[in-house]
Design a protein around this motif. Sequence first.
Motif, PDB file in Angstrom:
ATOM      1  N   HIS A  95       0.890  -1.221   0.095  1.00 33.37           N
ATOM      2  CA  HIS A  95      -0.099   0.028  -0.039  1.00 33.37           C
ATOM      3  C   HIS A  95       0.959   1.464   0.068  1.00 33.37           C
ATOM      4  CE1 HIS A  95      -3.290   2.633   0.641  1.00 33.37           C
ATOM      5  NE2 HIS A  95      -2.856   3.099   1.817  1.00 33.37           N
ATOM      6  N   ALA A  96       2.074   1.066   0.704  1.00 34.50           N
ATOM      7  CA  ALA A  96       2.978   2.443   0.822  1.00 34.50           C
ATOM      8  C   ALA A  96       3.888   2.331  -0.663  1.00 34.50           C
ATOM      9  CB  ALA A  96       3.980   2.142   2.028  1.00 34.50           C
ATOM     10  N   GLN A 154       2.235   5.288   9.766  1.00 30.07           N
ATOM     11  CA  GLN A 154       2.455   6.721   9.451  1.00 30.07           C
ATOM     12  C   GLN A 154       3.708   6.838   9.255  1.00 30.07           C
ATOM     13  OE1 GLN A 154       0.048   9.231  10.476  1.00 30.07           O
ATOM     14  NE2 GLN A 154       1.748  10.382   9.177  1.00 30.07           N
ATOM     15  N   ASP A 157       3.757   6.412   5.463  1.00 31.62           N
ATOM     16  CA  ASP A 157       3.144   7.443   4.710  1.00 31.62           C
ATOM     17  C   ASP A 157       3.885   8.658   4.653  1.00 31.62           C
ATOM     18  OD1 ASP A 157       0.604   8.530   3.396  1.00 31.62           O
ATOM     19  OD2 ASP A 157       0.384   9.664   5.470  1.00 31.62           O
ATOM     20  N   ASP A 158       4.560   9.304   5.656  1.00 32.74           N
ATOM     21  CA  ASP A 158       5.315  10.356   5.817  1.00 32.74           C
ATOM     22  C   ASP A 158       6.611  10.164   4.812  1.00 32.74           C
ATOM     23  OD1 ASP A 158       3.776  11.558   7.747  1.00 32.74           O
ATOM     24  OD2 ASP A 158       5.182  10.856   9.424  1.00 32.74           O
ATOM     25  N   ARG A 160       6.507   8.405   2.044  1.00 31.79           N
ATOM     26  CA  ARG A 160       6.025   8.428   0.523  1.00 31.79           C
ATOM     27  C   ARG A 160       5.682   9.773   0.125  1.00 31.79           C
ATOM     28  NH1 ARG A 160       0.886   5.045  -0.318  1.00 31.79           N
ATOM     29  NH2 ARG A 160       0.248   6.695   0.959  1.00 31.79           N
ATOM     30  N   LYS A 161       5.431  10.623   1.121  1.00 32.76           N
ATOM     31  CA  LYS A 161       4.999  12.034   1.009  1.00 32.76           C
ATOM     32  C   LYS A 161       6.321  12.877   0.675  1.00 32.76           C
ATOM     33  CE  LYS A 161       0.788  12.105   3.457  1.00 32.76           C
ATOM     34  NZ  LYS A 161       0.181  12.604   5.043  1.00 32.76           N
TER      35      LYS A 161
END
Length: 164
Positions: A95-96, A154, A157-158, A160-161
Amino acid sequence: MDNTPEHSIARDTWRNGLIVLRSFGKFFGLAGVRLGFVLAERQLLQLLAEQLGPWTIAGPTRVLGQACLLDSLAQQQQIARCAQASARLAQVLTHAGLAPAGGCELFQYLVLEQAAQLHAFMARRGILLRLFAHLGSLRLGLPATDADWQRLVQALDDYRKEQP
């Protein structure tokens, strides 16, 4: 082989020259305990015993190891927990945008150019991964608690951003 005992060759140690080493690491949750044993034909075991001498493992550690080995229900539960957690970890990574290149019931394995950068990024967040710098790869163990899972999600997600 703890997670996949059907693939173990431990039952074949009656064969001449076959030696199987077993440790009590991740599977039994005893990574800090120095405990392991050897399975082999009787003659080889005798030769090893002569070389090692008596008392190579402390008494309390022996009791702990024996209790772990005799608790087949706990072993079956651990096999199920690890399989579920490993599948979940593979899903979280995918997913990441970091689909695993492999793994087993104890970890997932990533191969990526930015392995060292991801390793450092996660370390700054208190998430330790095993870096194989020469292979450009990482091994991620299974998070222990729901809070650990949330922290991992988290952090991924960070990460990836922050990627271009």
